[in-house]
Design a protein around this motif. Structure first.
Motif, PDB file in Angstrom:
ATOM      1  N   VAL A  45      -3.697  18.862 -18.969  1.00  0.00           N
ATOM      2  CA  VAL A  45      -4.811  18.054 -18.479  1.00  0.00           C
ATOM      3  C   VAL A  45      -5.879  17.988 -19.575  1.00  0.00           C
ATOM      4  O   VAL A  45      -6.084  18.956 -20.307  1.00  0.00           O
ATOM      5  CB  VAL A  45      -5.406  18.651 -17.188  1.00  0.00           C
ATOM      6  CG1 VAL A  45      -6.572  17.800 -16.691  1.00  0.00           C
ATOM      7  CG2 VAL A  45      -4.333  18.768 -16.114  1.00  0.00           C
ATOM      8  N   ALA A  46      -6.548  16.858 -19.664  1.00  0.00           N
ATOM      9  CA  ALA A  46      -7.638  16.668 -20.635  1.00  0.00           C
ATOM     10  C   ALA A  46      -7.147  16.811 -22.067  1.00  0.00           C
ATOM     11  O   ALA A  46      -7.865  17.334 -22.929  1.00  0.00           O
ATOM     12  CB  ALA A  46      -8.774  17.646 -20.349  1.00  0.00           C
ATOM     13  N   ALA A  47      -5.951  16.361 -22.341  1.00  0.00           N
ATOM     14  CA  ALA A  47      -5.432  16.415 -23.708  1.00  0.00           C
ATOM     15  C   ALA A  47      -6.269  15.512 -24.607  1.00  0.00           C
ATOM     16  O   ALA A  47      -6.527  14.363 -24.289  1.00  0.00           O
ATOM     17  CB  ALA A  47      -3.975  15.988 -23.740  1.00  0.00           C
ATOM     18  N   GLY A  48      -6.701  16.054 -25.725  1.00  0.00           N
ATOM     19  CA  GLY A  48      -7.514  15.285 -26.657  1.00  0.00           C
ATOM     20  C   GLY A  48      -8.996  15.320 -26.379  1.00  0.00           C
ATOM     21  O   GLY A  48      -9.779  14.748 -27.141  1.00  0.00           O
ATOM     22  N   VAL A  49      -9.426  15.986 -25.283  1.00  0.00           N
ATOM     23  CA  VAL A  49     -10.848  16.085 -24.963  1.00  0.00           C
ATOM     24  C   VAL A  49     -11.462  17.201 -25.798  1.00  0.00           C
ATOM     25  O   VAL A  49     -10.987  18.342 -25.788  1.00  0.00           O
ATOM     26  CB  VAL A  49     -11.064  16.353 -23.458  1.00  0.00           C
ATOM     27  CG1 VAL A  49     -12.542  16.563 -23.163  1.00  0.00           C
ATOM     28  CG2 VAL A  49     -10.510  15.201 -22.635  1.00  0.00           C
ATOM     29  N   LYS A  50     -12.526  16.880 -26.499  1.00  0.00           N
ATOM     30  CA  LYS A  50     -13.199  17.871 -27.331  1.00  0.00           C
ATOM     31  C   LYS A  50     -14.116  18.730 -26.478  1.00  0.00           C
ATOM     32  O   LYS A  50     -14.823  18.243 -25.609  1.00  0.00           O
ATOM     33  CB  LYS A  50     -14.011  17.164 -28.421  1.00  0.00           C
ATOM     34  CG  LYS A  50     -14.658  18.119 -29.406  1.00  0.00           C
ATOM     35  CD  LYS A  50     -15.407  17.346 -30.475  1.00  0.00           C
ATOM     36  CE  LYS A  50     -16.083  18.296 -31.461  1.00  0.00           C
ATOM     37  NZ  LYS A  50     -16.813  17.548 -32.520  1.00  0.00           N
ATOM     38  N   GLY A  51     -14.078  20.050 -26.704  1.00  0.00           N
ATOM     39  CA  GLY A  51     -14.904  20.965 -25.923  1.00  0.00           C
ATOM     40  C   GLY A  51     -16.387  20.727 -26.098  1.00  0.00           C
ATOM     41  O   GLY A  51     -16.856  20.344 -27.172  1.00  0.00           O
ATOM     42  N   PHE A  52     -17.126  20.912 -25.009  1.00  0.00           N
ATOM     43  CA  PHE A  52     -18.583  20.706 -24.990  1.00  0.00           C
ATOM     44  C   PHE A  52     -19.247  22.056 -24.748  1.00  0.00           C
ATOM     45  O   PHE A  52     -19.086  22.654 -23.682  1.00  0.00           O
ATOM     46  CB  PHE A  52     -18.942  19.710 -23.879  1.00  0.00           C
ATOM     47  CG  PHE A  52     -20.383  19.303 -23.850  1.00  0.00           C
ATOM     48  CD1 PHE A  52     -20.891  18.436 -24.807  1.00  0.00           C
ATOM     49  CD2 PHE A  52     -21.238  19.779 -22.867  1.00  0.00           C
ATOM     50  CE1 PHE A  52     -22.224  18.046 -24.771  1.00  0.00           C
ATOM     51  CE2 PHE A  52     -22.555  19.396 -22.824  1.00  0.00           C
ATOM     52  CZ  PHE A  52     -23.058  18.523 -23.781  1.00  0.00           C
ATOM     53  N   ASP A  53     -19.962  22.551 -25.738  1.00  0.00           N
ATOM     54  CA  ASP A  53     -20.558  23.894 -25.692  1.00  0.00           C
ATOM     55  C   ASP A  53     -21.711  23.920 -24.691  1.00  0.00           C
ATOM     56  O   ASP A  53     -22.760  23.309 -24.935  1.00  0.00           O
ATOM     57  CB  ASP A  53     -21.054  24.284 -27.081  1.00  0.00           C
ATOM     58  CG  ASP A  53     -21.501  25.740 -27.147  1.00  0.00           C
ATOM     59  OD1 ASP A  53     -21.597  26.373 -26.082  1.00  0.00           O
ATOM     60  OD2 ASP A  53     -21.742  26.225 -28.268  1.00  0.00           O
ATOM     61  N   PRO A  54     -21.569  24.635 -23.562  1.00  0.00           N
ATOM     62  CA  PRO A  54     -22.663  24.670 -22.583  1.00  0.00           C
ATOM     63  C   PRO A  54     -23.833  25.533 -23.031  1.00  0.00           C
ATOM     64  O   PRO A  54     -24.955  25.365 -22.533  1.00  0.00           O
ATOM     65  CB  PRO A  54     -21.978  25.258 -21.336  1.00  0.00           C
ATOM     66  CG  PRO A  54     -20.873  26.091 -21.887  1.00  0.00           C
ATOM     67  CD  PRO A  54     -20.395  25.391 -23.121  1.00  0.00           C
ATOM     68  N   ILE A  55     -23.605  26.450 -23.957  1.00  0.00           N
ATOM     69  CA  ILE A  55     -24.705  27.292 -24.448  1.00  0.00           C
ATOM     70  C   ILE A  55     -25.597  26.478 -25.391  1.00  0.00           C
ATOM     71  O   ILE A  55     -26.827  26.470 -25.254  1.00  0.00           O
ATOM     72  CB  ILE A  55     -24.150  28.538 -25.166  1.00  0.00           C
ATOM     73  CG1 ILE A  55     -23.306  29.374 -24.207  1.00  0.00           C
ATOM     74  CG2 ILE A  55     -25.284  29.384 -25.742  1.00  0.00           C
ATOM     75  CD1 ILE A  55     -22.620  30.561 -24.859  1.00  0.00           C
ATOM     76  N   ALA A  56     -24.977  25.792 -26.341  1.00  0.00           N
ATOM     77  CA  ALA A  56     -25.748  24.990 -27.290  1.00  0.00           C
ATOM     78  C   ALA A  56     -26.456  23.823 -26.610  1.00  0.00           C
ATOM     79  O   ALA A  56     -27.486  23.353 -27.096  1.00  0.00           O
ATOM     80  CB  ALA A  56     -24.831  24.469 -28.394  1.00  0.00           C
ATOM     81  N   ASN A  57     -25.927  23.388 -25.471  1.00  0.00           N
ATOM     82  CA  ASN A  57     -26.512  22.244 -24.760  1.00  0.00           C
ATOM     83  C   ASN A  57     -27.358  22.664 -23.565  1.00  0.00           C
ATOM     84  O   ASN A  57     -27.590  21.862 -22.651  1.00  0.00           O
ATOM     85  CB  ASN A  57     -25.401  21.295 -24.318  1.00  0.00           C
ATOM     86  CG  ASN A  57     -24.748  20.593 -25.488  1.00  0.00           C
ATOM     87  OD1 ASN A  57     -25.272  19.630 -26.029  1.00  0.00           O
ATOM     88  ND2 ASN A  57     -23.589  21.098 -25.912  1.00  0.00           N
ATOM     89  N   ASN A  58     -27.775  23.925 -23.577  1.00  0.00           N
ATOM     90  CA  ASN A  58     -28.773  24.412 -22.621  1.00  0.00           C
ATOM     91  C   ASN A  58     -28.308  24.340 -21.168  1.00  0.00           C
ATOM     92  O   ASN A  58     -29.086  24.042 -20.264  1.00  0.00           O
ATOM     93  CB  ASN A  58     -30.081  23.619 -22.781  1.00  0.00           C
ATOM     94  CG  ASN A  58     -31.296  24.418 -22.350  1.00  0.00           C
ATOM     95  OD1 ASN A  58     -31.276  25.658 -22.397  1.00  0.00           O
ATOM     96  ND2 ASN A  58     -32.349  23.740 -21.931  1.00  0.00           N
ATOM     97  N   GLN A  59     -27.018  24.634 -20.940  1.00  0.00           N
ATOM     98  CA  GLN A  59     -26.515  24.662 -19.572  1.00  0.00           C
ATOM     99  C   GLN A  59     -26.147  26.071 -19.109  1.00  0.00           C
ATOM    100  O   GLN A  59     -26.129  26.325 -17.903  1.00  0.00           O
ATOM    101  CB  GLN A  59     -25.270  23.761 -19.462  1.00  0.00           C
ATOM    102  CG  GLN A  59     -25.548  22.300 -19.749  1.00  0.00           C
ATOM    103  CD  GLN A  59     -24.347  21.429 -19.473  1.00  0.00           C
ATOM    104  OE1 GLN A  59     -24.212  20.844 -18.388  1.00  0.00           O
ATOM    105  NE2 GLN A  59     -23.456  21.330 -20.436  1.00  0.00           N
ATOM    106  N   LEU A  60     -25.841  26.930 -20.045  1.00  0.00           N
ATOM    107  CA  LEU A  60     -25.507  28.324 -19.753  1.00  0.00           C
ATOM    108  C   LEU A  60     -26.131  29.223 -20.814  1.00  0.00           C
ATOM    109  O   LEU A  60     -26.407  28.774 -21.933  1.00  0.00           O
ATOM    110  CB  LEU A  60     -23.981  28.535 -19.749  1.00  0.00           C
ATOM    111  CG  LEU A  60     -23.198  28.209 -18.472  1.00  0.00           C
ATOM    112  CD1 LEU A  60     -21.704  28.414 -18.723  1.00  0.00           C
ATOM    113  CD2 LEU A  60     -23.661  29.058 -17.300  1.00  0.00           C
ATOM    114  N   THR A  61     -26.325  30.477 -20.462  1.00  0.00           N
ATOM    115  CA  THR A  61     -26.757  31.473 -21.435  1.00  0.00           C
ATOM    116  C   THR A  61     -25.588  32.398 -21.744  1.00  0.00           C
ATOM    117  O   THR A  61     -24.673  32.561 -20.919  1.00  0.00           O
ATOM    118  CB  THR A  61     -27.939  32.287 -20.891  1.00  0.00           C
ATOM    119  OG1 THR A  61     -27.518  32.990 -19.713  1.00  0.00           O
ATOM    120  CG2 THR A  61     -29.115  31.373 -20.550  1.00  0.00           C
ATOM    121  N   GLN A  62     -25.623  33.016 -22.911  1.00  0.00           N
ATOM    122  CA  GLN A  62     -24.565  33.948 -23.275  1.00  0.00           C
ATOM    123  C   GLN A  62     -24.559  35.138 -22.343  1.00  0.00           C
ATOM    124  O   GLN A  62     -23.495  35.684 -22.006  1.00  0.00           O
ATOM    125  CB  GLN A  62     -24.761  34.419 -24.727  1.00  0.00           C
ATOM    126  CG  GLN A  62     -23.624  35.281 -25.257  1.00  0.00           C
ATOM    127  CD  GLN A  62     -22.295  34.569 -25.265  1.00  0.00           C
ATOM    128  OE1 GLN A  62     -22.185  33.463 -25.791  1.00  0.00           O
ATOM    129  NE2 GLN A  62     -21.269  35.170 -24.670  1.00  0.00           N
TER     130      GLN A  62
END
Length: 251
Positions: A45-62
């Motif tokens: 599923v989602a073949a070819g979809v590039k990962g979206f970093d939720p930490i760098a984009n202010n959606q999650l904290t480490q």
């Protein structure tokens, strides 16, 4: 503010590739089914979809990710983003998918016909169109007016029944406030979605034949010439049928 991350599928791809979170934790956070997340991890599923970093984009904290990795029962919480507060209440024209944009004239025609109390602004918000288009359909000057059939926008999926009901109630309340309450005849003209879908199509002349209803192959000048020929023939017959004066005198 939504409780789901933006670009959820790309976020799930990143979490599968860069964390040890369980499929259920990722599924709950991104709003997917656990099996779908497993398919993302397996590459089905989602073949070819590039990962979206939720930490760098202010959606999650480490720290939140570390806590979830340590406790499989911990549910990830979306980081509060103050700038996105009230984003779902942004005012503006409704977005209409490309696959449904061709259905907007039919829904506008239905609203104009069965809900004349609605303003152009209300119709524009309901189906995501422009006021010039609405006015063209009201005036029957739309380029494709001969091929448009009225269809309920709820049946077309352009708006919800609750949104339509709210707009109609608001319009009726405004008319009542202005002393222009809807009459009983106008109320009887209103139909439901089921009724409108079951109504027969209105007879319309094809656009290629429009304007030919008064066309005739005969020329009025031919009729005038025929009348003149008839008069000439009758005059000739009357001339040759005159009584013979010489024969009367001999007798």
């Amino acid at each position: 503010m939504s409780d789901k991350p933006i670009m959820a599928k790309a976020t799930a791809v990143w979490l599968c590739d860069n964390t040890t979170l369980t499929f259920k934790q990722i599924a709950d956070f991104c709003g997917f089914h656990e099996l779908e997340v497993q398919g993302i991890a397996d590459g089905d599923v989602a073949a070819g979809v590039k990962g979206f970093d939720p930490i760098a984009n202010n959606q999650l904290t480490q720290e939140e990710i570390d806590k979830a990795e340590a406790d499989p029962l911990h549910k990830l919480k979306l980081k509060f983003y103050a700038a996105a507060a009230g984003e779902e209440k942004r005012r503006g024209p409704r977005y209409t998918p490309l696959s449904k944009r061709q259905d907007r004239p039919a829904s506008i025609y239905w609203l104009v016909k069965f809900h004349p109390e609605l303003t152009d602004g209300q119709i524009s918000k309901l189906v995501g169109t422009t006021k010039p288009t609405i006015q063209a359909i009201r005036d029957r000057t739309h380029w494709n007016i001969n091929n448009i059939e009225p269809i309920d926008p709820v049946a077309l999926g352009l708006c919800k029944q609750s949104e339509l009901d709210a707009a109609v109630q608001k319009a009726n309340a405004k008319k009542a406030k202005d002393g222009e309450a809807m009459s009983d005849d106008e109320r009887r003209k209103l139909v439901s979605t089921e009724q409108s879908l079951g109504m027969p199509a209105e007879p319309k002349m094809p656009s290629a034949r429009a304007g030919l209803e008064a066309f005739s192959l005969s020329d009025p000048r031919d009729d005038e010439e025929e009348e003149e020929d008839t008069r000439d023939v009758s005059d000739a017959e009357s001339f040759f049928n005159l009584p013979d004066d010489d024969e009367d005198s001999k007798d």
